[in-house]
Design a protein around this motif. Sequence first.
Motif, PDB file in Angstrom:
ATOM      1  N   LYS A  34     -14.045   5.952  -5.396  1.00 16.45           N
ATOM      2  CA  LYS A  34     -14.985   5.651  -4.309  1.00 16.45           C
ATOM      3  C   LYS A  34     -14.359   5.916  -2.952  1.00 16.45           C
ATOM      4  CE  LYS A  34     -17.975   2.003  -2.482  1.00 16.45           C
ATOM      5  NZ  LYS A  34     -18.464   0.606  -2.671  1.00 16.45           N
ATOM      6  N   ALA A  35     -13.111   5.442  -2.760  1.00 17.89           N
ATOM      7  CA  ALA A  35     -12.460   5.563  -1.452  1.00 17.89           C
ATOM      8  C   ALA A  35     -12.176   7.028  -1.107  1.00 17.89           C
ATOM      9  CB  ALA A  35     -11.171   4.766  -1.442  1.00 17.89           C
ATOM     10  N   LEU A  36     -11.862   7.845  -2.118  1.00 17.86           N
ATOM     11  CA  LEU A  36     -11.555   9.260  -1.898  1.00 17.86           C
ATOM     12  C   LEU A  36     -12.802  10.140  -1.954  1.00 17.86           C
ATOM     13  CD1 LEU A  36      -8.320   9.392  -4.046  1.00 17.86           C
ATOM     14  CD2 LEU A  36      -8.421   9.728  -1.559  1.00 17.86           C
ATOM     15  N   GLN A  37     -13.944   9.516  -2.243  1.00 19.30           N
ATOM     16  CA  GLN A  37     -15.227  10.226  -2.300  1.00 19.30           C
ATOM     17  C   GLN A  37     -15.193  11.355  -3.322  1.00 19.30           C
ATOM     18  OE1 GLN A  37     -16.325  11.358   1.721  1.00 19.30           O
ATOM     19  NE2 GLN A  37     -15.552   9.425   2.546  1.00 19.30           N
ATOM     20  N   ASP A  50      -4.839  14.392   5.509  1.00 16.92           N
ATOM     21  CA  ASP A  50      -6.158  13.790   5.709  1.00 16.92           C
ATOM     22  C   ASP A  50      -6.490  12.748   4.641  1.00 16.92           C
ATOM     23  OD1 ASP A  50      -6.709  15.340   7.973  1.00 16.92           O
ATOM     24  OD2 ASP A  50      -7.459  16.999   6.752  1.00 16.92           O
ATOM     25  N   ALA A  51      -5.932  12.940   3.435  1.00 14.51           N
ATOM     26  CA  ALA A  51      -6.172  11.995   2.337  1.00 14.51           C
ATOM     27  C   ALA A  51      -4.829  11.472   1.837  1.00 14.51           C
ATOM     28  CB  ALA A  51      -6.919  12.677   1.200  1.00 14.51           C
ATOM     29  N   VAL A  52      -4.671  10.146   1.853  1.00 13.07           N
ATOM     30  CA  VAL A  52      -3.381   9.528   1.510  1.00 13.07           C
ATOM     31  C   VAL A  52      -3.619   8.332   0.592  1.00 13.07           C
ATOM     32  CG1 VAL A  52      -1.280   8.453   2.407  1.00 13.07           C
ATOM     33  CG2 VAL A  52      -2.460  10.185   3.773  1.00 13.07           C
ATOM     34  N   ILE A  53      -2.772   8.196  -0.422  1.00 15.92           N
ATOM     35  CA  ILE A  53      -2.744   7.000  -1.262  1.00 15.92           C
ATOM     36  C   ILE A  53      -1.372   6.349  -1.103  1.00 15.92           C
ATOM     37  CG2 ILE A  53      -2.831   6.054  -3.604  1.00 15.92           C
ATOM     38  CD1 ILE A  53      -4.499   8.464  -4.422  1.00 15.92           C
ATOM     39  N   CYS A  54      -1.359   5.058  -0.841  1.00 16.86           N
ATOM     40  CA  CYS A  54      -0.098   4.310  -0.758  1.00 16.86           C
ATOM     41  C   CYS A  54      -0.224   3.027  -1.562  1.00 16.86           C
ATOM     42  CB  CYS A  54       0.252   3.965   0.691  1.00 16.86           C
ATOM     43  SG  CYS A  54       0.716   5.393   1.694  1.00 16.86           S
ATOM     44  N   GLY A  55       0.885   2.584  -2.112  1.00 13.72           N
ATOM     45  CA  GLY A  55       0.888   1.339  -2.872  1.00 13.72           C
ATOM     46  C   GLY A  55       2.048   0.452  -2.468  1.00 13.72           C
ATOM     47  N   ASP A  56       1.919  -0.822  -2.781  1.00 14.32           N
ATOM     48  CA  ASP A  56       3.011  -1.765  -2.565  1.00 14.32           C
ATOM     49  C   ASP A  56       2.901  -2.849  -3.637  1.00 14.32           C
ATOM     50  OD1 ASP A  56       5.294  -2.395  -0.906  1.00 14.32           O
ATOM     51  OD2 ASP A  56       4.221  -4.216  -0.346  1.00 14.32           O
ATOM     52  N   SER A  57       4.037  -3.428  -3.977  1.00  9.69           N
ATOM     53  CA  SER A  57       4.062  -4.447  -5.026  1.00  9.69           C
ATOM     54  C   SER A  57       4.894  -5.642  -4.592  1.00  9.69           C
ATOM     55  CB  SER A  57       4.669  -3.880  -6.322  1.00  9.69           C
ATOM     56  OG  SER A  57       3.882  -2.860  -6.852  1.00  9.69           O
ATOM     57  N   HIS A  71      -9.067   2.043   3.294  1.00  9.01           N
ATOM     58  CA  HIS A  71      -9.630   1.074   2.353  1.00  9.01           C
ATOM     59  C   HIS A  71      -8.504   0.460   1.529  1.00  9.01           C
ATOM     60  CE1 HIS A  71     -13.648   2.721   3.209  1.00  9.01           C
ATOM     61  NE2 HIS A  71     -13.067   3.908   3.167  1.00  9.01           N
ATOM     62  N   GLY A  72      -8.628  -0.831   1.234  1.00  3.67           N
ATOM     63  CA  GLY A  72      -7.576  -1.524   0.502  1.00  3.67           C
ATOM     64  C   GLY A  72      -8.068  -2.144  -0.797  1.00  3.67           C
ATOM     65  N   VAL A  84      -3.019  -1.436  -3.181  1.00  2.00           N
ATOM     66  CA  VAL A  84      -3.155   0.011  -2.952  1.00  2.00           C
ATOM     67  C   VAL A  84      -4.047   0.216  -1.739  1.00  2.00           C
ATOM     68  CG1 VAL A  84      -4.040   2.186  -3.900  1.00  2.00           C
ATOM     69  CG2 VAL A  84      -2.861   0.569  -5.391  1.00  2.00           C
ATOM     70  N   ALA A  85      -3.738   1.261  -0.972  1.00  4.82           N
ATOM     71  CA  ALA A  85      -4.600   1.624   0.161  1.00  4.82           C
ATOM     72  C   ALA A  85      -4.850   3.122   0.141  1.00  4.82           C
ATOM     73  CB  ALA A  85      -3.955   1.213   1.477  1.00  4.82           C
ATOM     74  N   VAL A  86      -6.035   3.496   0.578  1.00  6.96           N
ATOM     75  CA  VAL A  86      -6.421   4.904   0.701  1.00  6.96           C
ATOM     76  C   VAL A  86      -6.830   5.156   2.140  1.00  6.96           C
ATOM     77  CG1 VAL A  86      -8.182   6.617   0.121  1.00  6.96           C
ATOM     78  CG2 VAL A  86      -7.147   5.226  -1.689  1.00  6.96           C
ATOM     79  N   LYS A  87      -6.229   6.192   2.751  1.00  7.73           N
ATOM     80  CA  LYS A  87      -6.677   6.650   4.059  1.00  7.73           C
ATOM     81  C   LYS A  87      -7.419   7.961   3.853  1.00  7.73           C
ATOM     82  CE  LYS A  87      -5.306   7.380   8.850  1.00  7.73           C
ATOM     83  NZ  LYS A  87      -6.015   8.653   9.104  1.00  7.73           N
TER      84      LYS A  87
END
Length: 205
Positions: free
Chosen positions: A201-204, A62-69, A134-135, A125-128
């Motif tokens: 903020k994105a993860l509340q 339900d909660a995911v953090i992903c990154g890219d460079s 959110h990016g 970075v993105a948060v689902k």
Amino acid sequence: MRILIGTTNPSKAEYFAKMLEGFGVEFFTLRDLGVTDEPQETGRAPMENAKLKAAFYGQYADAVICGDSGLYFDCLPLGDPHQPGLHIRTPGGCARLDDEEMIAYYATLVHSLGGKVLAYYLNGVAVKMGDDIHGFQWTREEARLGAFYMLDTPCAARCPGWPLDSLSTDLRGVSFLDPDWKETPQLSWDRENRLRSFLIKALQL
């Protein structure tokens, strides 16, 4: 809260865990789940690819953090075919390079460019969280504040997951893997604090 960090890179997982230390969250990775499937990274900027990853790996949590460079050499035009850009591990469309293959490839490339180049990373970075994605992305100006030199001769030390640190030095010429190396405190605080605020903020939290 349990948060999936969408990577198998242990260094990236540790980075985000430290970023949110003290919030009582539990982190796990794709390796913990045995997930080997990957999304198509068709974005044109790090944040776009991070969002694609977050949407894909959102099927597992339900909660995911992903990154890219993206890695950029100042001496090359952005459209130059030798510019690493978003394809750091698959330059020129080649098969995915492991850490040692990356070191060998970039040492050869930098040698062809004179043996020393000014480089910088542009991170996204993105948060689902539930159904929302959110990016976040550093500006190029922020990325250039962290510019460094990449050399054609690697040091002996290695950092799993961050292979190019073996080729990199700060502007003083100190290797990123020197035990005494530290990022300029103000640069580190300004950029990292902005990212940390986004995550909270994105993860509340």
